[in-house]
Motif scaffolding. Structure first.
Motif, PDB file in Angstrom:
ATOM      1  N   LEU A 164      14.237   6.915  -8.478  1.00 16.98           N
ATOM      2  CA  LEU A 164      12.804   7.160  -8.552  1.00 16.98           C
ATOM      3  C   LEU A 164      12.065   6.024  -7.871  1.00 16.98           C
ATOM      4  CD1 LEU A 164      12.970   8.164 -12.295  1.00 16.98           C
ATOM      5  CD2 LEU A 164      12.465   9.737 -10.421  1.00 16.98           C
ATOM      6  N   ALA A 165      10.816   6.291  -7.494  1.00 17.79           N
ATOM      7  CA  ALA A 165       9.985   5.231  -6.928  1.00 17.79           C
ATOM      8  C   ALA A 165       9.422   4.431  -8.097  1.00 17.79           C
ATOM      9  CB  ALA A 165       8.876   5.815  -6.072  1.00 17.79           C
ATOM     10  N   GLU A 210       7.824   1.658  -8.544  1.00 14.83           N
ATOM     11  CA  GLU A 210       6.490   1.056  -8.556  1.00 14.83           C
ATOM     12  C   GLU A 210       5.403   2.099  -8.761  1.00 14.83           C
ATOM     13  OE1 GLU A 210       5.890  -1.113  -4.948  1.00 14.83           O
ATOM     14  OE2 GLU A 210       7.818  -2.127  -5.130  1.00 14.83           O
ATOM     15  N   ASP A 211       5.760   3.346  -8.529  1.00 15.16           N
ATOM     16  CA  ASP A 211       4.757   4.404  -8.581  1.00 15.16           C
ATOM     17  C   ASP A 211       4.662   5.024  -9.966  1.00 15.16           C
ATOM     18  OD1 ASP A 211       4.449   3.826  -5.982  1.00 15.16           O
ATOM     19  OD2 ASP A 211       5.369   5.637  -5.193  1.00 15.16           O
ATOM     20  N   THR A 212       3.608   5.794 -10.164  1.00  8.36           N
ATOM     21  CA  THR A 212       3.432   6.448 -11.453  1.00  8.36           C
ATOM     22  C   THR A 212       4.333   7.682 -11.535  1.00  8.36           C
ATOM     23  OG1 THR A 212       1.683   7.896 -10.658  1.00  8.36           O
ATOM     24  CG2 THR A 212       0.997   5.767 -11.538  1.00  8.36           C
ATOM     25  N   GLU A 249       2.975  10.412  -9.379  1.00  2.00           N
ATOM     26  CA  GLU A 249       3.269  10.245  -7.950  1.00  2.00           C
ATOM     27  C   GLU A 249       4.705  10.629  -7.621  1.00  2.00           C
ATOM     28  OE1 GLU A 249       0.346   6.729  -6.359  1.00  2.00           O
ATOM     29  OE2 GLU A 249       1.774   6.230  -7.927  1.00  2.00           O
ATOM     30  N   LEU A 287       4.719  14.297  -7.517  1.00  2.00           N
ATOM     31  CA  LEU A 287       3.930  14.728  -6.350  1.00  2.00           C
ATOM     32  C   LEU A 287       4.789  14.690  -5.088  1.00  2.00           C
ATOM     33  CD1 LEU A 287       0.432  13.102  -6.954  1.00  2.00           C
ATOM     34  CD2 LEU A 287       0.879  15.526  -6.544  1.00  2.00           C
ATOM     35  N   LEU A 288       5.662  13.708  -5.022  1.00  4.26           N
ATOM     36  CA  LEU A 288       6.553  13.636  -3.861  1.00  4.26           C
ATOM     37  C   LEU A 288       7.356  14.927  -3.743  1.00  4.26           C
ATOM     38  CD1 LEU A 288       7.718  11.811  -1.581  1.00  4.26           C
ATOM     39  CD2 LEU A 288       9.563  11.279  -3.167  1.00  4.26           C
ATOM     40  N   ARG A 335       3.617   3.855 -15.132  1.00  2.00           N
ATOM     41  CA  ARG A 335       4.428   3.458 -13.992  1.00  2.00           C
ATOM     42  C   ARG A 335       5.885   3.736 -14.312  1.00  2.00           C
ATOM     43  NH1 ARG A 335       5.288  -1.556 -10.952  1.00  2.00           N
ATOM     44  NH2 ARG A 335       6.008  -2.235 -12.972  1.00  2.00           N
TER      45      ARG A 335
END
Ligand SMILES: Nc1ncnc2c1ncn2[C@@H]1O[C@H](COP(=O)(O)OP(=O)(O)OP(=O)(O)O)[C@@H](O)[C@H]1O
Ligand SMILES: [Mg+2]
Lengths: 327, 249
Positions: free
Chosen positions: B91-92, B94-96, B99, B102-103, B145
């Motif tokens: 997972l990303a 740093e992102d919520t 988000e 959303l990707l 996050r």
């Protein structure tokens, strides 16, 4: 702690107030310094898109800065010497028009970024740093050996290029022009970051395998970001050359690539205003410390180390108390 | 069979001298959960990687909806309808949470090439993302996050991202690992309902979940399928007991 929006507004206000004060106090040199900071900030906004959002640590962004510079230098040189620019069988006239120069600078830089990106985005990490550095050195040595455009000595342009409705020879007018260019680039950076493309690019930096598994191509996104990044830094190069009315191979130097990275780190990697704060601090240090000692880079190094060790988010991180855009 | 959604034919992958997968042929039919079980290092994640495209196979083919996708890159297989979750959350961080889903929504709508319009103003993307979050029970955590999520929530988020793709087949690598009894139960219930939307190839160590969910089970040991059958057949198999269940049940 201060909200990031307030920090951003304060920085923008500073960019307007300082030159206005300098104008009032008749401190023309301060206007020139601020212009220099704005142009370096613009170059770093370009790099920030590649490095800060896309995670591409390009150690070769001087290529685009230099290409922008030489686009200006070559076009203006042919205009001032009334000689045609021989381009294979094509014979073109030079120009003193900034808009044309900017367009050529951006298109050339974008094309170079596309080719360099195609070749170097196969690699990541240290290999990517090294290969972009190598491209930078290639352009640097080519410029040195390019005798028809001054080689090592560079090219002097006698009169600053023109922009409709402005007298660009007046420092404050040229400053406003550069500031508008920076603001446009900042808006582009901001819209890009919040768009689907930016969200994807931001994810590519963190987890490329995830991006693939949702059906998006990480490398293509990086390449497009690299091209946009190169074009913006190329525009900065053209403005920088116009500020100094001089281009030389040092615009292609690895030191310049390194300085762009450093000022992004100082300001805050991936932050909207990171490049601007970094450039302002960089130019201020360069001016004041540079006046005191020839070894001012040592102090720059000390600041950089402190920031990397104690404040991961750069100056914006320190001010806002947030290490990253989201923390 | 005509209702086969996903199939592998003689898949093979070696790491040096180690045969991580050896002649693996399995299929996944519409509406079913096909579980792959096997001891640590058996080659389960390698197989998942080969199916999803992250790992290049040395030999063999992967078919999705009757189409040979072996030559396709990961993103093309995703577009063709494969929804994969990772054993180790990719997972990303740093992102919520929002988000991250959303990707997936951006991928599903082929929209990575929109440059100037903000994601937050895009109703369609946000609706897709929120729906997926709601289904796994993460809607309330949308602004958290990812790095601040519990382990279990990350597992849920993994599944939510795959949901946004509305895939033709799910390929899940240990979605229940570390979920705890409660979380495991909730996830079991969720996957149970999900199979009617798209069949699931489920790699899982949690035997209770596997026996509760699986229509069919294949047992992978040292890269080879040593047994395949329904729950009762696998439970009864002496070979399986010896090779695998003996040590974990
Ligand atoms: N990239 C790699 N390079 C070398 N060896 C690997 C690589 N990936 C996996 N292996 C090896 O291949 C074998 C199968 O690994 P794999 O991850 O597929 O097992 P697994 O069944 O998923 O195990 P687990 O239950 O622990 O997740 C292991 O012996 C592992 O060490
Ligand atoms: Mg595994």
């Amino acid at each position: 702690m201060i909200g990031e929006r307030h920090v951003n507004l304060a920085v923008l206000a500073g960019l307007v107030i300082v030159p206005l004060w300098a104008l009032w106090a008749d401190e023309i040199f301060t206007i020139t310094l601020t212009t220099r900071a704005v142009i370096l900030a613009l170059a770093a906004v370009g790099l920030n898109i590649a490095l800060g959002i896309g995670g591409m640590v390009s150690f070769g962004h001087a290529v685009f800065f230099g290409l922008g510079g030489y686009a200006m230098g070559i076009l203006a040189f042919h205009a001032q010497s009334y000689t045609p620019l021989q381009f294979g069988p094509l014979s073109l006239a030079g120009t003193k028009s900034m808009q044309v120069i900017w367009l050529v600078a951006m298109v050339t830089s974008a094309l170079a970024a596309w080719v360099i990106g195609l070749l170097s985005l196969r690699t990541t990490g240290v290999y990517f740093i090294m290969i972009t550095l190598a491209f930078g050195q290639m352009f640097f040595y080519f410029a040195i050996s390019w005798g028809s455009y001054g080689g090592e000595d560079g090219l002097s342009i006698y009169v600053r290029n023109g922009f409709p409705g402005l007298n660009t020879l007046v420092p404050i007018q040229f400053f406003w022009l550069c500031l508008v260019a920076l603001c446009v680039a900042l808006v582009v950076q901001w819209r890009l970051r919040t768009s689907p493309f930016g969200l994807t690019l931001n994810a590519v930096r963190q987890t490329p395998q995830r991006v693939e598994t949702v059906g998006l191509n990480p490398r293509k996104h990086k390449l497009v970001a690299f091209v946009i990044s190169g074009a913006i830094t190329g525009l900065a190069g053209a403005l920088f050359a116009d500020l100094n009315r001089f281009v030389s191979p040092t615009m292609f130097s690895w030191q310049l690539s390194g300085e762009l990275i450093i000022l992004i780190i100082i300001g805050g990697v991936g932050r909207l205003m990171g490049p601007v704060i970094g450039a302002a601090i960089f130019v201020a240090l360069e001016h004041w410390l540079g006046g005191l000692t020839d070894f001012w880079h040592i102090w720059l190094g000390v600041i950089l180390i402190c920031i990397v060790l104690f404040g991961r988010g750069g100056v914006i991180g320190l001010l806002t108390g947030k290490e990253g855009p989201h923390v | 069979m005509s209702d086969t959604i996903l199939a592998t034919r003689n898949l093979q992958k070696s790491f040096g001298a180690l045969k991580a997968t050896d002649n693996v042929s399995i299929d996944l039919r519409a509406g079913e959960i096909h579980a792959i079980i096997g001891p640590n290092g058996a080659g389960k994640s390698t197989l998942i990687g080969q199916i999803s495209g992250g790992l290049k196979s040395d030999a063999g083919q992967v078919h999705l909806m009757g189409r040979d996708v072996t030559a396709l890159a990961t993103e093309a297989r995703a577009k063709a309808g494969l929804g994969r979750t990772f054993q180790i959350s990719a997972l990303a961080m740093e992102d919520t949470v929002l988000e991250n889903v959303l990707l997936g929504a951006i991928g599903a709508t082929g929209g990575g090439w929109r440059f100037l319009r903000g994601v937050s103003g895009d109703r369609d993307l946000n609706a897709r993302a929120m729906e997926a979050l709601a289904r796994v029970g993460l809607a309330a955590a949308k602004d958290t996050r990812c790095a601040d999520l519990s382990h279990g929530q990350r597992r849920q988020l993994e599944v939510a991202v795959a949901l946004t793709l509305q895939p033709k087949a799910f390929v899940m690598d240990e979605p229940m690992a570390g979920l705890g009894a409660e979380g495991s139960k909730a996830m079991t219930g969720f996957l149970d309902g999900l199979r009617s939307e798209a069949p699931i190839l489920l790699v899982e160590h949690d035997m209770d979940a596997v026996f509760a969910l699986a229509d069919r089970i294949s047992v992978l040991v040292y890269g080879r399928i040593i047994a395949s059958g329904n729950v009762d057949e696998i439970r009864a198999s002496a070979e399986v007991r010896e090779a695998y269940l003996g040590e974990s049940v």
